[in-house]
Design a protein around this motif. Structure first.
Motif: not given
Length: 361
Positions: A105-121
């Protein structure tokens, strides 16, 4: 003089170790407009601080309870990486968390992401985050921050992994599931867009068994390549479901059908005294699932405990309210079917009773 000794004399940099600070900064600049596009009350979506800020009071809640969820995309990422199609998995990342919030019953308010890689493209990462921003807009939540980690030696080549974190809120008296779920209540099912983000280790195994490549036409949908079809993003049910909750006041319980299917997810929102009777003949078992089943001679039971099989969300409502809840959801663009009903549990029997069989829609 060896190149190693020469590098040591000149001074070794972070870039020499495989981490490109300039690429990370370029990515931050590239995604700032994406974050701004997700603005909502309570968040200005500005990036660059040590933490993301959110003003809960600005949202107008009176007696709020915070609800949090996190998830990833799983091995569906493998298909995205191998085919260079990254945007959809960003939507998946948001969907898997925000759909878990709305079932309470919750309204999403905010989001955070985590992006992990060996070499950033930068190009691939920006495409992923564009998808994340798209998912946030669909869910009505703000992308207020995240983390990009370049870790050479931990990931190989163009490989990357994703994790997402969502926070929502609900008025205390509106939290789901309600305590009045009882025999006679009706179970409504909301159609999925495909396998969503579950079972992709099996999907990839079945594609390998089929002898097809991801660039081939999908046998179950000749308008698309196999990659396009299998990378269809997870459906985000947030806005239609919240609208139905507010418009009808009749939704008693919701379950997000993820890994484990009906068998494992529906009992999570039922009282111990209740059983959900599901008529499999009403499930929109779309051709993608039939193809997967046929390629590997997968048993129906295995399909049902691995995939959503065509239903991504269920709602439990009183029989007298079923039509108005279904009508509200359909007005928001959802495909809704009547899946079954709730009955009293007998002893220690399983809380999901399956009748009939899956058939292609």
């Amino acid at each position: 003089m060896s190149s190693t000794k020469q590098a040591a004399r000149q001074g070794v940099s972070y870039a020499d170790a495989g981490v490109d600070i300039a690429a990370g900064n370029a990515l931050v600049e590239a995604i700032k407009p994406l974050a701004r596009s997700t603005r909502r009350k309570g968040a200005d979506s500005a990036l660059g601080g040590f933490g993301g800020l959110f003003d809960l009071k600005a949202c107008g809640f009176k007696d709020p309870v915070l609800v949090a969820a996190n998830d990833g995309v799983g091995t569906k990422l493998r298909i995205a990486i191998e085919t260079g199609r990254h945007r959809g998995v960003g939507i998946d990342l948001v969907a898997m968390s925000v759909n878990d919030l709305v079932v309470q019953g919750a309204e999403p308010l905010f989001f955070l992401d985590y992006y992990a890689t060996g070499k950033l493209e930068v190009k691939a990462a920006a495409e992923v985050i564009a998808g994340i921003a798209d998912g946030c807009r669909q869910a009505g939540c703000a992308l207020i921050g995240g983390e990009t980690a370049e870790m050479p030696g931990m990931y190989q080549g163009a490989d990357y992994d994703l994790a997402g974190f969502a926070v929502g809120a609900a008025e205390r008296k509106m939290l789901l599931p309600r305590k009045d779920v009882k025999p006679g209540d009706v179970i409504l099912g909301l159609a999925s867009s495909g396998p969503h983000s579950n079972g992709y280790s099996l999907v990839r195994k079945l594609v390998e068994m089929s002898g097809l490549s991801y660039g081939d036409k999908a046998p179950f949908d000749r308008r698309k390549t196999l990659a396009e079809a299998l990378l269809a993003p997870t459906r985000i049910y947030v806005k239609p479901v919240l609208k139905a909750i507010k418009a009808t006041g009749a939704i008693k319980a919701l379950a997000h059908i993820t890994g484990g299917g009906f068998i494992e997810n529906i009992p999570r929102v039922l009282p111990k005294t209740a059983v959900a009777e599901i008529d499999l003949g009403q499930v929109p078992f779309t051709p993608v699932f039939r193809w997967l089943q046929e390629v590997g001679s997968v048993s129906e039971r295995e399909m049902l405990r691995t995939f959503n099989c065509g239903i991504g969300m269920i709602a439990v409502v009183a029989a007298k309210d079923a039509k108005k809840v279904a009508a509200s959801l359909r007005r928001s663009g959802e495909e809704v079917v009547s899946l079954g009903s709730i009955r009293k549990r007998k002893g220690a029997e399983e809380q999901v009773a399956l009748a009939g069989s899956l058939s292609v829609t």
